[in-house]
Design a protein around this motif. Structure first.
Motif, PDB file in Angstrom:
ATOM      1  N   ILE A  17       0.846  -1.206   0.000  1.00 60.02           N
ATOM      2  CA  ILE A  17       0.000   0.000   0.000  1.00 60.02           C
ATOM      3  C   ILE A  17       0.879   1.254   0.000  1.00 60.02           C
ATOM      4  CG2 ILE A  17      -1.672   1.349   1.334  1.00 60.02           C
ATOM      5  CD1 ILE A  17      -2.950  -1.034   0.120  1.00 60.02           C
ATOM      6  N   LEU A  18       1.946   1.229   0.800  1.00 64.01           N
ATOM      7  CA  LEU A  18       2.858   2.377   0.844  1.00 64.01           C
ATOM      8  C   LEU A  18       3.527   2.609  -0.507  1.00 64.01           C
ATOM      9  CD1 LEU A  18       4.511   1.903   4.355  1.00 64.01           C
ATOM     10  CD2 LEU A  18       2.832   3.621   3.671  1.00 64.01           C
ATOM     11  N   LYS A  19       3.889   1.480  -1.188  1.00 70.36           N
ATOM     12  CA  LYS A  19       4.472   1.605  -2.534  1.00 70.36           C
ATOM     13  C   LYS A  19       3.466   2.226  -3.498  1.00 70.36           C
ATOM     14  CE  LYS A  19       7.642  -2.359  -2.588  1.00 70.36           C
ATOM     15  NZ  LYS A  19       7.819  -3.710  -3.169  1.00 70.36           N
ATOM     16  N   ALA A  20       2.217   1.758  -3.422  1.00 71.20           N
ATOM     17  CA  ALA A  20       1.174   2.286  -4.315  1.00 71.20           C
ATOM     18  C   ALA A  20       0.945   3.767  -4.073  1.00 71.20           C
ATOM     19  CB  ALA A  20      -0.123   1.505  -4.105  1.00 71.20           C
ATOM     20  N   GLY A  24       1.761   6.537  -6.767  1.00 72.54           N
ATOM     21  CA  GLY A  24       0.610   7.351  -7.163  1.00 72.54           C
ATOM     22  C   GLY A  24       0.865   8.834  -6.962  1.00 72.54           C
ATOM     23  N   ILE A  25       1.443   9.199  -5.820  1.00 74.05           N
ATOM     24  CA  ILE A  25       1.717  10.613  -5.530  1.00 74.05           C
ATOM     25  C   ILE A  25       2.761  11.167  -6.505  1.00 74.05           C
ATOM     26  CG2 ILE A  25       2.782  12.157  -3.827  1.00 74.05           C
ATOM     27  CD1 ILE A  25       1.395  10.421  -1.664  1.00 74.05           C
ATOM     28  N   SER A  30       3.916  14.540 -11.447  1.00 78.92           N
ATOM     29  CA  SER A  30       4.316  14.668 -12.850  1.00 78.92           C
ATOM     30  C   SER A  30       3.124  15.062 -13.721  1.00 78.92           C
ATOM     31  CB  SER A  30       4.893  13.332 -13.349  1.00 78.92           C
ATOM     32  OG  SER A  30       5.970  12.913 -12.551  1.00 78.92           O
ATOM     33  N   SER A  31       1.978  14.426 -13.469  1.00 75.11           N
ATOM     34  CA  SER A  31       0.774  14.709 -14.265  1.00 75.11           C
ATOM     35  C   SER A  31       0.336  16.158 -14.101  1.00 75.11           C
ATOM     36  CB  SER A  31      -0.375  13.789 -13.839  1.00 75.11           C
ATOM     37  OG  SER A  31      -0.020  12.450 -13.989  1.00 75.11           O
ATOM     38  N   SER A 236      -6.461  13.277  -4.258  1.00 74.96           N
ATOM     39  CA  SER A 236      -7.281  12.260  -4.944  1.00 74.96           C
ATOM     40  C   SER A 236      -6.628  10.885  -4.857  1.00 74.96           C
ATOM     41  CB  SER A 236      -7.481  12.640  -6.415  1.00 74.96           C
ATOM     42  OG  SER A 236      -8.205  13.827  -6.534  1.00 74.96           O
ATOM     43  N   ILE A 237      -5.302  10.860  -4.997  1.00 76.12           N
ATOM     44  CA  ILE A 237      -4.587   9.585  -4.903  1.00 76.12           C
ATOM     45  C   ILE A 237      -4.705   9.007  -3.489  1.00 76.12           C
ATOM     46  CG2 ILE A 237      -2.290   8.520  -4.875  1.00 76.12           C
ATOM     47  CD1 ILE A 237      -3.175   8.941  -7.683  1.00 76.12           C
TER      48      ILE A 237
END
Length: 273
Positions: A17-20, A24-25, A30-31, A236-237
């Motif tokens: 979960i921490l990796k995700a 994600g962040i 970048s986005s 949102s992430i």
């Protein structure tokens, strides 16, 4: 209530979960930096087109038994260059060029998948994302990418600002607009490929479009749009990932729905003053 708190505590101490959350962040950062240029240049659908290309590249990688990132990164970059070349050399309008490349890629990916049922389950997890797929390699590449995107945007900020508002005037100023467009496309390609792990090929373009359009509802400046977009995207992430654990829903879809609620809230704030 206690069960929910216990579930969240277990989740935030879980490695995957921490990796995700971290990937994600970083993809959200970048986005957000790229989104403002793509949306204002009316080129935001290139994200959607390249996401469709990545579907084909993942199908090719799974068919050949290769790690998808090794196939997706070079091929999606090549596809972004092809879209720009079609626009420049073949005089095919931008959205039409994106449509050509995207539809061909989806058809190719589906054809490959239809000839091999063995990886269909893996392929579907790439369509809508799965936090279980995030690896150490994704984390390392996401850190590198977010640093590259941030430094590039900050270093070229004035040039990209001029390009976004008036490309013809930018040429008069002596800017190499062609090179700037290629830089934006390549950085977008990398962001899309890495974001697929979290939200999937079908939803990754929403990370580029939603936060920027949401920020534009209340922002009155270029820099403030980037800042608000960053906050919305990261929230949102975090909310999406944790909420998906609580209600046992698909992570990618939950993140996009949270983005949608942010947009509605900001839109109403703009309308109601």
């Amino acid at each position: 209530m206690n069960e929910t708190i216990q579930l969240l505590l277990e989740a935030i101490t879980s490695t995957f979960i921490l990796k995700a959350l971290l990937v994600g962040i970083l993809v959200a950062i970048s986005s957000s930096f790229l989104g403002i240029f793509l949306v204002l240049k009316k080129y935001s659908m290139i994200g959607d087109g390249l996401a469709h290309v990545s579907f084909a590249t993942i199908a090719i990688a799974l068919f050949l038994g290769i790690t998808p990132l090794y196939v997706s990164i070079p091929l999606v970059i090549l596809a972004s260059i092809l879209i720009l070349k079609l626009n420049e050399k073949a005089e095919i309008h931008g959205d039409a060029a994106i449509g050509l490349v995207a539809s061909f890629s989806v058809a190719l990916g589906y054809l490959i998948a239809s000839y091999s049922s063995g990886f269909n389950v893996n392929l579907s997890s790439y369509l809508f994302g799965s936090i279980l797929l995030v690896t150490n390699l994704d984390v390392i590449l996401s850190i590198i990418l977010s640093i590259v995107v941030t430094i590039t945007v900050l270093f070229l900020y004035n040039s990209l600002f001029a390009l976004t508002y008036d490309e013809e005037f930018s040429k008069v100023l002596g800017l190499n607009t062609k090179r700037l467009n290629y830089i934006i496309s390549i950085l977008t390609s990398l962001t899309i490929v890495l974001g697929i792990r979290v939200v999937g090929t079908m939803l990754i373009s929403s990370l580029i479009i939603f936060p920027t359009v949401t920020a534009l509802q209340v922002s009155k400046g270029f820099k403030s749009t980037i800042k608000i977009s960053l906050i919305v995207s990261i929230l949102s992430i975090i909310i999406g990932v944790l909420l998906s654990i609580i209600i046992n829903s698909p992570t990618g879809s939950t993140i996009v729905v949270v983005n949608g609620f942010f947009f509605i809230a900001f839109y109403l704030k703009k309308k109601l003053g």
